[in-house]
Scaffold this motif. Structure first.
Motif, PDB file in Angstrom:
ATOM      1  N   TYR A   6      -6.983  13.351  -5.540  1.00  0.00           N
ATOM      2  CA  TYR A   6      -8.020  13.045  -6.065  1.00  0.00           C
ATOM      3  C   TYR A   6      -8.850  13.848  -6.053  1.00  0.00           C
ATOM      4  CZ  TYR A   6      -6.688   7.761  -7.094  1.00  0.00           C
ATOM      5  OH  TYR A   6      -5.679   6.470  -7.030  1.00  0.00           O
ATOM      6  N   THR A   7      -9.102  15.455  -6.585  1.00  0.00           N
ATOM      7  CA  THR A   7      -8.783  16.565  -6.044  1.00  0.00           C
ATOM      8  C   THR A   7      -9.203  17.296  -6.960  1.00  0.00           C
ATOM      9  OG1 THR A   7      -9.171  18.556  -4.929  1.00  0.00           O
ATOM     10  CG2 THR A   7      -6.838  17.178  -5.109  1.00  0.00           C
ATOM     11  N   ASN A  49      -5.181   2.686 -10.084  1.00  0.00           N
ATOM     12  CA  ASN A  49      -4.449   2.149  -9.350  1.00  0.00           C
ATOM     13  C   ASN A  49      -3.160   2.839  -9.088  1.00  0.00           C
ATOM     14  OD1 ASN A  49      -6.350   1.034  -7.480  1.00  0.00           O
ATOM     15  ND2 ASN A  49      -5.170  -0.851  -7.728  1.00  0.00           N
ATOM     16  N   ASN A 102       1.041  -1.232   0.295  1.00  0.00           N
ATOM     17  CA  ASN A 102       0.212   0.166  -0.065  1.00  0.00           C
ATOM     18  C   ASN A 102       0.674   0.994   0.195  1.00  0.00           C
ATOM     19  OD1 ASN A 102      -2.409   1.062   0.043  1.00  0.00           O
ATOM     20  ND2 ASN A 102      -2.790   1.415   2.106  1.00  0.00           N
ATOM     21  N   THR A 126       2.769   6.620   1.203  1.00  0.00           N
ATOM     22  CA  THR A 126       1.414   5.976   1.492  1.00  0.00           C
ATOM     23  C   THR A 126       0.371   6.102   0.733  1.00  0.00           C
ATOM     24  OG1 THR A 126       0.009   6.897   3.537  1.00  0.00           O
ATOM     25  CG2 THR A 126       2.231   5.407   3.879  1.00  0.00           C
ATOM     26  N   ASN A 127      -0.587   4.860   0.437  1.00  0.00           N
ATOM     27  CA  ASN A 127      -1.411   5.294  -0.767  1.00  0.00           C
ATOM     28  C   ASN A 127      -2.542   6.498   0.087  1.00  0.00           C
ATOM     29  OD1 ASN A 127      -2.696   4.207  -3.964  1.00  0.00           O
ATOM     30  ND2 ASN A 127      -1.126   2.473  -2.288  1.00  0.00           N
ATOM     31  N   GLU A 128      -3.012   5.829   0.958  1.00  0.00           N
ATOM     32  CA  GLU A 128      -3.771   7.196   2.066  1.00  0.00           C
ATOM     33  C   GLU A 128      -2.925   8.130   1.987  1.00  0.00           C
ATOM     34  OE1 GLU A 128      -7.256   8.689   3.447  1.00  0.00           O
ATOM     35  OE2 GLU A 128      -6.724   6.221   3.393  1.00  0.00           O
ATOM     36  N   ARG A 172      -3.656  10.780  -0.815  1.00  0.00           N
ATOM     37  CA  ARG A 172      -5.805  10.832  -1.769  1.00  0.00           C
ATOM     38  C   ARG A 172      -5.801  11.753  -2.101  1.00  0.00           C
ATOM     39  NH1 ARG A 172      -8.404   6.247  -2.351  1.00  0.00           N
ATOM     40  NH2 ARG A 172      -6.911   5.688  -0.897  1.00  0.00           N
ATOM     41  N   LYS A 173      -5.977  12.797  -0.815  1.00  0.00           N
ATOM     42  CA  LYS A 173      -6.399  14.024  -0.899  1.00  0.00           C
ATOM     43  C   LYS A 173      -5.953  15.208  -1.633  1.00  0.00           C
ATOM     44  CE  LYS A 173      -9.063  13.991   3.580  1.00  0.00           C
ATOM     45  NZ  LYS A 173      -9.352  14.702   5.236  1.00  0.00           N
TER      46      LYS A 173
END
Length: 216
Positions: free
Chosen positions: A78-79, A109, A26, A69-71, A74-75
């Motif tokens: 994907y914005t 991904n 991940n 990390t992917n987490e 993310r923000k």
């Protein structure tokens, strides 16, 4: 631009096998470009994750291999917003922007991220979202406003790049368009082709019919 805080770790295990193992845990491989240019052969000391990429003419460029990390991203990814990124690598802060992202063609991904290190005094070219404001005269006459270019490339210091390029369309008449060369924003240089159409007021069937009836 807004500032996005991102913690990254140096990456020393390189190659396809190592990258696959990272993604399985991940995490995402990242390369930070835009580091210092150096004379070759390089005799200095490299930090963990750094390597020298040969440029030619006896010059090389220090790049840094990282992992996040992917987490954590993310923000950032994907914005519709754009960010300057404050990278934290073992407590050392460096500023960067997203240069490129590679996605898996089937799963979508994130496979890899390229970042560009930025400095307050060094201009960069960066894509900025376009926002239209106002009420176009041509729309009031029955036309339809269309946006052809959702982002424009600007050249400026990263500290001067706005979150949006706000373009007023009040004076845009029926059947008229606005090209890159028609837009002037203080402190920014637009580097797209000058004749590229950014937005236009298109004739609708209703507008064509009204015009035909007026001429009859």
């Amino acid at each position: 631009m807004k500032v996005f805080q991102l913690v990254a770790e140096p990456r020393t295990a390189l190659g396809k096998k190592a990258a696959k193992a990272l993604r399985a845990s991940n995490r995402i491989p990242v390369v930070l470009n835009g580091g210092a240019a150096v004379e070759l052969p390089f005799t200095g000391t490299l930090q963990e994750g750094e390597k020298v990429v040969e440029l030619g003419n006896g010059k090389g460029l220090i790049t840094t291999d990282l992992t996040v990390t992917n987490e954590a991203v993310r923000k950032l990814i994907y914005t519709p917003d754009i960010f300057a990124i404050e990278l934290d690598v073992h407590g050392k802060k460096r500023m960067a922007v997203v240069k490129d992202i590679q996605f898996h063609p089937v799963t979508d991904n994130i496979l890899h991220i390229d970042l560009l290190e930025v400095f307050p005094e060094k201009p960069i070219v960066f894509e900025v979202p376009v926002k239209l404001e106002g009420h176009a005269a041509g729309v009031k006459a029955g036309g339809k406003l269309s946006l052809s270019m959702k982002k424009l490339k600007v050249r400026a210091n990263y500290t001067d790049i706005p979150e949006r390029l706000v373009i007023n369309v009040d004076n845009l008449g029926l059947g008229q368009s606005m090209a890159v060369g028609d837009i002037h924003i203080e402190g920014l240089e637009l580097v797209n082709a000058k004749n590229a159409v950014v937005c236009a007021v298109q004739l609708t069937r209703a507008a064509r019919g009204a015009a035909a009836n007026a001429e009859a």
